[in-house]
Design a protein around this motif. Sequence first.
Motif, PDB file in Angstrom:
ATOM      1  N   LEU A   1      61.846  39.798  39.697  1.00 38.78           N
ATOM      2  CA  LEU A   1      61.189  41.045  40.051  1.00 38.78           C
ATOM      3  C   LEU A   1      60.143  41.347  38.992  1.00 38.78           C
ATOM      4  O   LEU A   1      60.324  41.033  37.820  1.00 38.78           O
ATOM      5  N   GLY A   2      59.037  41.935  39.396  1.00 38.35           N
ATOM      6  CA  GLY A   2      58.024  42.292  38.414  1.00 38.35           C
ATOM      7  C   GLY A   2      56.888  41.299  38.339  1.00 38.35           C
ATOM      8  O   GLY A   2      55.865  41.600  37.735  1.00 38.35           O
ATOM      9  N   ILE A   3      57.038  40.102  38.964  1.00 42.53           N
ATOM     10  CA  ILE A   3      55.903  39.183  38.949  1.00 42.53           C
ATOM     11  C   ILE A   3      54.786  39.723  39.826  1.00 42.53           C
ATOM     12  O   ILE A   3      53.648  39.284  39.728  1.00 42.53           O
ATOM     13  N   ASP A   4      55.115  40.695  40.678  1.00 47.17           N
ATOM     14  CA  ASP A   4      54.114  41.178  41.621  1.00 47.17           C
ATOM     15  C   ASP A   4      53.023  41.999  40.951  1.00 47.17           C
ATOM     16  O   ASP A   4      51.867  41.907  41.315  1.00 47.17           O
ATOM     17  N   SER A   5      53.393  42.804  39.916  1.00 45.73           N
ATOM     18  CA  SER A   5      52.384  43.732  39.411  1.00 45.73           C
ATOM     19  C   SER A   5      51.276  42.995  38.664  1.00 45.73           C
ATOM     20  O   SER A   5      50.102  43.319  38.827  1.00 45.73           O
ATOM     21  N   THR A   6      51.620  41.966  37.876  1.00 41.92           N
ATOM     22  CA  THR A   6      50.593  41.191  37.191  1.00 41.92           C
ATOM     23  C   THR A   6      49.629  40.570  38.196  1.00 41.92           C
ATOM     24  O   THR A   6      48.405  40.645  38.047  1.00 41.92           O
ATOM     25  N   VAL A   7      50.229  39.949  39.235  1.00 42.53           N
ATOM     26  CA  VAL A   7      49.406  39.257  40.217  1.00 42.53           C
ATOM     27  C   VAL A   7      48.506  40.235  40.959  1.00 42.53           C
ATOM     28  O   VAL A   7      47.314  39.977  41.177  1.00 42.53           O
ATOM     29  N   LEU A   8      49.074  41.386  41.305  1.00 41.27           N
ATOM     30  CA  LEU A   8      48.303  42.394  42.023  1.00 41.27           C
ATOM     31  C   LEU A   8      47.077  42.789  41.216  1.00 41.27           C
ATOM     32  O   LEU A   8      45.942  42.771  41.706  1.00 41.27           O
ATOM     33  N   VAL A   9      47.323  43.102  39.939  1.00 42.30           N
ATOM     34  CA  VAL A   9      46.241  43.552  39.076  1.00 42.30           C
ATOM     35  C   VAL A   9      45.182  42.468  38.953  1.00 42.30           C
ATOM     36  O   VAL A   9      43.982  42.715  39.111  1.00 42.30           O
ATOM     37  N   GLU A  10      45.619  41.220  38.716  1.00 43.52           N
ATOM     38  CA  GLU A  10      44.636  40.189  38.453  1.00 43.52           C
ATOM     39  C   GLU A  10      43.878  39.800  39.715  1.00 43.52           C
ATOM     40  O   GLU A  10      42.683  39.480  39.649  1.00 43.52           O
ATOM     41  N   ALA A  11      44.550  39.861  40.865  1.00 41.13           N
ATOM     42  CA  ALA A  11      43.821  39.603  42.112  1.00 41.13           C
ATOM     43  C   ALA A  11      42.769  40.681  42.349  1.00 41.13           C
ATOM     44  O   ALA A  11      41.646  40.377  42.783  1.00 41.13           O
ATOM     45  N   PHE A  12      43.090  41.920  42.031  1.00 49.51           N
ATOM     46  CA  PHE A  12      42.110  42.997  42.192  1.00 49.51           C
ATOM     47  C   PHE A  12      40.947  42.808  41.225  1.00 49.51           C
ATOM     48  O   PHE A  12      39.796  43.062  41.579  1.00 49.51           O
ATOM     49  N   VAL A  13      41.266  42.350  40.001  1.00 50.86           N
ATOM     50  CA  VAL A  13      40.193  42.087  39.040  1.00 50.86           C
ATOM     51  C   VAL A  13      39.268  41.000  39.581  1.00 50.86           C
ATOM     52  O   VAL A  13      38.037  41.119  39.513  1.00 50.86           O
ATOM     53  N   VAL A  14      39.881  39.954  40.181  1.00 52.53           N
ATOM     54  CA  VAL A  14      39.074  38.874  40.750  1.00 52.53           C
ATOM     55  C   VAL A  14      38.142  39.423  41.822  1.00 52.53           C
ATOM     56  O   VAL A  14      36.938  39.126  41.844  1.00 52.53           O
ATOM     57  N   VAL A  15      38.689  40.277  42.702  1.00 54.18           N
ATOM     58  CA  VAL A  15      37.861  40.823  43.774  1.00 54.18           C
ATOM     59  C   VAL A  15      36.746  41.696  43.202  1.00 54.18           C
ATOM     60  O   VAL A  15      35.600  41.651  43.650  1.00 54.18           O
ATOM     61  N   ALA A  16      37.077  42.477  42.159  1.00 53.07           N
ATOM     62  CA  ALA A  16      36.068  43.364  41.577  1.00 53.07           C
ATOM     63  C   ALA A  16      34.963  42.549  40.911  1.00 53.07           C
ATOM     64  O   ALA A  16      33.784  42.876  41.043  1.00 53.07           O
ATOM     65  N   ILE A  17      35.336  41.461  40.214  1.00 56.43           N
ATOM     66  CA  ILE A  17      34.313  40.643  39.557  1.00 56.43           C
ATOM     67  C   ILE A  17      33.462  39.915  40.593  1.00 56.43           C
ATOM     68  O   ILE A  17      32.239  39.886  40.510  1.00 56.43           O
ATOM     69  N   GLY A  18      34.131  39.345  41.601  1.00 62.79           N
ATOM     70  CA  GLY A  18      33.410  38.535  42.572  1.00 62.79           C
ATOM     71  C   GLY A  18      32.570  39.349  43.526  1.00 62.79           C
ATOM     72  O   GLY A  18      31.594  38.851  44.075  1.00 62.79           O
ATOM     73  N   GLY A  19      32.941  40.598  43.731  1.00 60.38           N
ATOM     74  CA  GLY A  19      32.243  41.429  44.703  1.00 60.38           C
ATOM     75  C   GLY A  19      33.080  41.565  45.961  1.00 60.38           C
ATOM     76  O   GLY A  19      33.568  40.571  46.487  1.00 60.38           O
ATOM     77  N   MET A  20      33.218  42.808  46.433  1.00 52.03           N
ATOM     78  CA  MET A  20      34.061  43.052  47.599  1.00 52.03           C
ATOM     79  C   MET A  20      33.562  42.265  48.802  1.00 52.03           C
ATOM     80  O   MET A  20      32.382  42.302  49.115  1.00 52.03           O
ATOM     81  N   GLY A  21      34.468  41.568  49.443  1.00 53.00           N
ATOM     82  CA  GLY A  21      34.138  40.913  50.701  1.00 53.00           C
ATOM     83  C   GLY A  21      33.386  39.604  50.568  1.00 53.00           C
ATOM     84  O   GLY A  21      33.036  38.999  51.563  1.00 53.00           O
TER      85      GLY A  21
END
Lengths: 297, 379
Positions: free
Chosen positions: A221-241
């Motif tokens: 349990l708890g592996i989800d929050s790191t992944v969630l945050v880093e996936a969102f960072v990836v989307v923010a860096i790459g540009g939405m969509g």
Amino acid sequence: MDLDTSISQFVGGLSTAMIYFMIAAGLNIIWGLLRVMNFATGAIYLVGAYAGYEVATSFHDTTLGFYIALLVVPVAVGSAGSMIEFLLLRQTYKREPIQQFMITLALAFITIDLVRLTWGPQFRSLAYPEPFGDSWVIAGAFVPTYTLFTIALGLCVTAALFILFQRTRFGLLLRASVQDAETASALGINVNRLKTVAFGLGVALGALAGALVAPSRAITLGIDSTVLVEAFVVVAIGGMGSMQGAFIASLIVGLTRSYGIFIVPEMSEAFIYLVMFAVLAVRPWGLLGKPEARAIQ
Amino acid sequence: MTFRPAPFLVAPMIRLSRLTVGAPAIPVLAVLALGALAVPHVLPPIYTSVVTRVMIAALFACSFNLLWGLAGMPSFGHAAYYGLGAYLLALLQVEWGMSFWVAFTLAPLGAALFAILVGIFVIRLHYISFIMVTFATSQLLYLYVRKGSYSLTNGDTGLLVPVPSALHSSAEPTNLFNFVLLVTLVSIALLGLITSSPFGRTLLAIRENPTRVEHLGVPIWRYRLAAFAIAGYFGGVSGTLFGLFSTIVFPNVFLWTVSADGWVMVILGGMYYFVGPVFGAIALHLMNFYVGRETQAILLVVGIVLLSTVLLAPRGLADLLERLTRRESWRQVRQLAVSTYEVLPTRVRSSSSRYLSRPRFLGGKPPINPTGGPGRDQP
């Protein structure tokens, strides 16, 4: 840092990047068509990992079970996602967009607690599937072959997504609907059905990422929050969509993360935030995103 | 020229009474405050601490709602200001030798300063970037406090907050409670005044249509930055109250779950109502308290409640309460009863006619006088 550590960090960073790309691609598909920020991504990844473990160990031969899990888990979790889109999200498209975000947040809470109630707090681990149990020595560096398998599978998924979006009729309809859903539906495309399929596809990618990391990391349990945050960072860096943006950004984040551990070990997580600050200070809409007329909203 | 009775006093009071969308904020807050005042004397001691938590959370959620509900900026890093308030309250006293009251005054200002720094960077960003960068600021502080500055903040061991003995004596447990109540009330009232001021209305206009307001000549970035500063300040106040209440602070005050709690409270309570977050704080903490006693699956319950709120009462508890207290809603219930009755099969209707013999009174026309006496349209 000598050459062999550098190589093993590079390969490790690439495999992390592939995982991030799958999750970020799922987020992007859902955002592109549904305009929903899927906050349940971390929970989906968690379910993927636990379900992968469960399916793999239910077979006598864990290796065979694992490959079956890689096929079954995304399909099953993706169908569940489609069902949720049909039953819950579809009711709220005419309301304010933030409500769909809140629905995914609530679903994340529910899913995480259901996982905890089902599998309990103790962590699980899964053996590497054959023939990826050993390591290769590349220029003095030990590289687990499973890492290479992850990279290869990630590249296959990337290629498959490219073909799906650029070379098939489904991809054409999807891109048309992303560009202008109203016109697309006036031309006879069933945009609602596309939305259900796209949501399922996005969820399936997240679950696939979860099942794929099951043998290489402890499932807890708890592996989800790191992944969630880093996936969102990836989307923010790459540009939405933007899919290409997500691919480049996941490489940046994955490599930054794996080399950052060597520079300042205790603050390695901070590096990806600093990279994000740097990118967004220059391009507020991300590397390959499109500038939108309105900030914030 | 007409006479206006001290508009600088009366007008804000009138506006405060029907903030933003017509919720009767003053009576609601007054009733809640009076109820809270009675808690330590009526209920067992455990409730005193629960209500203290509720008040701190209510202030936190109200300060967050100034950013989100009023100014339309869904920040996911409000935990940063909360944590800064709590940690600065301790550090200013321990490291720089200030007295408690000076530290209590300065700590929220530090949080506001940080909020301005964050605001300068984020107000140009779009949707997900905005959420992610605000989130990253709180996460960076979390990492720094937890791992980056062990000699200063003690990492996971936590930091003791020196508090004056007058506020934390076991002989007078209500002192702390009353102090928290006072600070919370004053802060929420100030937030209310800000919300109903021309400044607050401008923020609302910016939320509704930033392009248009900008074309009217309003420097919207300055307003947004001010909203950040104010929200950061009051977020810091709630953090100092938390530090005062718990007397030891851990890095998890910076954790994203604190920000997520802010979101949940605002959504549960109703983001377009000034008092909405207060209802949200009450609901969330009572849920935590009562469900947490029975089961471990608190997140499941919160998730289900959140889901049903978004689906069934998308404007939150405040809207639900307002609709229930309106007269029209009872008329609607009656009409629903009548229309249900009218679609029933005749057989069921006749068998139940003994119980429902006066359907026309339930919102229909009054019966025509059968004896031929003076009807309604005869004078």
